[in-house]
Scaffold this motif. Structure first.
Motif, PDB file in Angstrom:
ATOM      1  N   ILE A 185      26.923   7.231  15.073  1.00 44.24           N
ATOM      2  CA  ILE A 185      28.121   7.022  15.902  1.00 44.24           C
ATOM      3  C   ILE A 185      29.251   7.834  15.279  1.00 44.24           C
ATOM      4  CG2 ILE A 185      29.871   5.317  16.584  1.00 44.24           C
ATOM      5  CD1 ILE A 185      27.649   3.240  16.780  1.00 44.24           C
ATOM      6  N   GLY A 242      24.333   5.116  18.200  1.00 43.03           N
ATOM      7  CA  GLY A 242      25.103   6.019  19.045  1.00 43.03           C
ATOM      8  C   GLY A 242      24.301   7.240  19.448  1.00 43.03           C
ATOM      9  N   SER A 301      27.160   2.345  21.224  1.00 42.29           N
ATOM     10  CA  SER A 301      28.419   3.022  21.537  1.00 42.29           C
ATOM     11  C   SER A 301      28.532   3.189  23.056  1.00 42.29           C
ATOM     12  CB  SER A 301      28.467   4.391  20.864  1.00 42.29           C
ATOM     13  OG  SER A 301      27.540   5.260  21.503  1.00 42.29           O
ATOM     14  N   GLN A 331      27.544  -3.058  24.398  1.00 37.31           N
ATOM     15  CA  GLN A 331      28.557  -2.067  24.048  1.00 37.31           C
ATOM     16  C   GLN A 331      29.655  -2.629  23.161  1.00 37.31           C
ATOM     17  OE1 GLN A 331      30.244   0.250  27.315  1.00 37.31           O
ATOM     18  NE2 GLN A 331      32.073   0.606  26.086  1.00 37.31           N
ATOM     19  N   GLY A 376      33.342  -1.854  21.572  1.00 37.30           N
ATOM     20  CA  GLY A 376      34.480  -0.968  21.728  1.00 37.30           C
ATOM     21  C   GLY A 376      35.466  -1.481  22.745  1.00 37.30           C
ATOM     22  N   HIS A 403      35.699   3.228  20.115  1.00 42.44           N
ATOM     23  CA  HIS A 403      34.654   2.461  19.419  1.00 42.44           C
ATOM     24  C   HIS A 403      35.244   1.738  18.208  1.00 42.44           C
ATOM     25  CE1 HIS A 403      30.604   1.279  18.306  1.00 42.44           C
ATOM     26  NE2 HIS A 403      30.911   1.562  17.055  1.00 42.44           N
TER      27      HIS A 403
END
Lengths: 324, 261
Positions: A269, A211, A237, A251, A253, A275
């Motif tokens: 992160i 992140g 993230s 990614q 999330g 997330h």
């Protein structure tokens, strides 16, 4: 009822793990009823028998040199014809890119109920199938029932259901639906190019995600090195993707991928809700962050407060050492 | 080039989601609704195509009265007109029902390309695009992150990432249904002037009955119950005086306690 359960399989030279998970689940749901695996492609007959190992009583193959390249319209036509002629009670499809669009077209063509991205299936005493699927990226989950009898369909999220080896015959036989009809749809060409041997995020048993704490794309190699030592995949993230440090396919999330590895390591992160919903069902979560107040520590099984620029190289070395 | 973009109104992804008293739906009190996050990309891709090649964008959406607000937003970010398929019954919020209604509304329209997007961040289904393509008898390419017109606008070259680190290039003849992945085009925001102008653009409302569609009959799934996911048990911080000690302890815990290494 009594027409058995089908799995629409996929793979390249061998069955994909997601297909094996579907077969294991089909076997569990079927009891002593028949489980069939349907495979389409060029040369699939040579490895189709593997499906027996995960519980398939039979493997139906459309093995045709013209099926060397995936084409959604052709696949949907063949699968719909097969499903319509044999009318299985339930059809399971891996919720991959190909599997998801294929299931959707087939369900729309035949007017069948389709529960997508399912994480659990059950069969009641009444013989009815029920499926559990997340909504709002997992903030809630719903149990859905199929309103009509006849064939029901579900796409199954990879890496959620457990594999179970149950040796069945897996006898291979051919299904012939002739040449795929020309549909109004016309796929002109399909090219597939590999991008190295990177482990796929949704099927990986270990994921290491980076992140904002990494401070810049030039430091992402620390995440890659750790993932490599662990044989895992690399995630990121939303902030990192929005900033262009990593591609969107990484990614994790709500607007990226939902992953369920055995081990998830979140590096730098903070743990925004969008997330967390993408990884909170991982088996074991490790968070590495220099801010002890970061929200990620609330979902982590093991939290390590520290400077990631010191922790990551040390962790990579320790893992290398402990492996030797 | 006329482009249709099918959009979905969803609660803002920052919303706290609470289950309603019926145990089957969410409590909608105080929810803020927005244009679906993925739809921002498909809408922008549609607008950029007509800006470059001429023609117009029509935004279309299925749902209750509040959906009009999202369609007004589409009109403010580049759509020329909008069609609302009005349906207040939340049990009709079903992929096949929506695809059937959209297909009926789109069929008589003149179009070269139809966009949908990855998925509603509320429903998490990701089915409507392929189902709509099937109902219209059109080719479909899902999760497209790169696209370019070819053959003088008669075809589209699409790029997408699929499992196993692979990238597919699919050339598709138009008309076709394209489902946009996040990042396809950078979305724009509406200026005040755009918002004022949007009020003068046409927004047509139709019902499923007017379209000759039996929405209820197309619904094949029923939600029996909605639950919160199980809570994770609280974790703990790894102890140690130095980074090396903490790292050693973490590896030990992962091996001996969690047994994941």
């Amino acid at each position: 009822m009594g027409n058995g359960i089908w799995v629409i399989g996929e793979g390249k030279g061998e069955l994909s793990r997601a297909t094996c998970e579907c077969l294991s689940e089909a076997r569990r749901l079927a009891g002593e009823e028949k489980v069939s695996c349907l495979l389409l492609g060029s040369g699939v007959s040579s490895w189709a028998g593997q499906a027996g190992k995960f519980g398939a009583d039979e493997v139906l193959v459309c093995d045709n040199a013209e099926l060397g390249k995936y084409n959604l319209e052709t696949w949907a036509h063949l699968v719909a014809a097969a499903v319509d002629s044999k009318k299985p009670d339930l059809v399971l499809v891996p919720a991959t890119t190909h599997g998801s669009e294929l299931a959707a077209r087939v369900a729309a063509r035949l007017g069948l109920g389709l529960a997508s991205e399912v994480v659990s299936l059950s069969r009641g005493d009444d013989g009815q199938f029920r499926a559990v699927r997340p909504m709002f990226a997992g903030k809630v989950r719903v149990t859905v029932r199929f309103k009509e009898n006849g064939t029901r369909m579900a796409t199954v999220r990879p890496n959620v259901l457990t594999l179970a080896e149950t040796n069945r015959s897996g006898a291979v036989s051919s299904l012939d639906f002739g040449k795929p009809e020309k549909t109004g749809a016309d796929m002109v060409s399909v090219e597939t190019r590999g991008e190295g041997s990177s482990v796929d995020l949704s099927e990986a048993s270990i994921v290491v995600s980076g992140g904002r704490g990494l401070k810049g794309p030039e430091n992402f190699h620390l995440v890659h090195t750790l993932a490599e030592v662990l044989g895992g995949a690399v995630g990121a993230s939303r902030m990192v993707v929005d900033a262009g440090w990593k591609e969107h396919s990484c990614q994790v999330g709500q607007t990226g991928r939902v992953v369920t590895p055995d081990l998830y390591i979140a590096v730098g992160i903070s743990g925004a809700i969008q997330h967390l919903v993408g990884m909170q069902n991982a088996g074991c979560i490790v968070a590495i962050n220099n801010n002890p107040e970061a929200a990620i520590f609330k979902v982590a099984d093991y939290g390590l407060v520290g400077d990631l620029f010191e922790v990551l190289p040390a962790l990579t070395e320790e893992l290398k050492r402990s492996r030797n | 080039m006329n482009v249709i973009v099918c959009v979905r109104q969803t609660p803002d992804t920052e919303s706290a989601i609470k289950i309603a008293a019926d145990g089957r739906t969410i409590n909608t009190d105080g929810l803020k609704y927005v244009l679906g996050p993925y739809d921002e990309y498909s809408h922008e891709a549609a607008v950029q195509l007509v800006e470059k090649n001429g023609g117009e964008v029509t935004a279309i959406s299925f749902g209750p009265e509040r959906v009009k607000e999202t369609l007004r937003n589409c009109l403010a970010i580049g759509a020329s007109r909008a069609v609302h398929i009005h349906d207040e019954d939340t049990s009709h919020d079903d992929a096949l029902a929506i695809a059937t209604a959209l297909a009926a509304a789109i069929k008589p329209m003149s179009y070269d390309l139809i966009f949908t997007s990855n998925k509603g961040t509320d429903s998490d289904r990701g089915l409507v695009g392929a189902m709509l393509a099937e109902r219209l008898g059109l080719p479909y390419v899902g999760l497209v992150s790169e696209l370019e017109l070819e053959d003088g606008g008669k075809a589209l070259m699409c790029g997408r990432d699929v499992e196993g680190g692979q990238r597919e290039k699919i050339k598709v003849t138009l008309p076709a249904v394209i489902c946009a992945q996040k990042g396809l085009r950078e979305p724009r925001y509406a200026s005040l002037m755009n918002i004022m102008q949007a009020k003068k653009k046409p927004l047509e409302t139709k019902t499923a009955a007017e379209l000759g569609v039996d929405t209820a009959g197309a619904v094949k799934l029923e939600v029996e119950k909605m639950e919160y996911p199980p809570q994770r048990p609280p974790g703990r911080l790894v102890e140690g005086g130095s980074v090396d000690e903490k790292v050693k302890e973490l590896v030990r815990l992962l091996k001996e306690e969690a047994k994941v290494l």
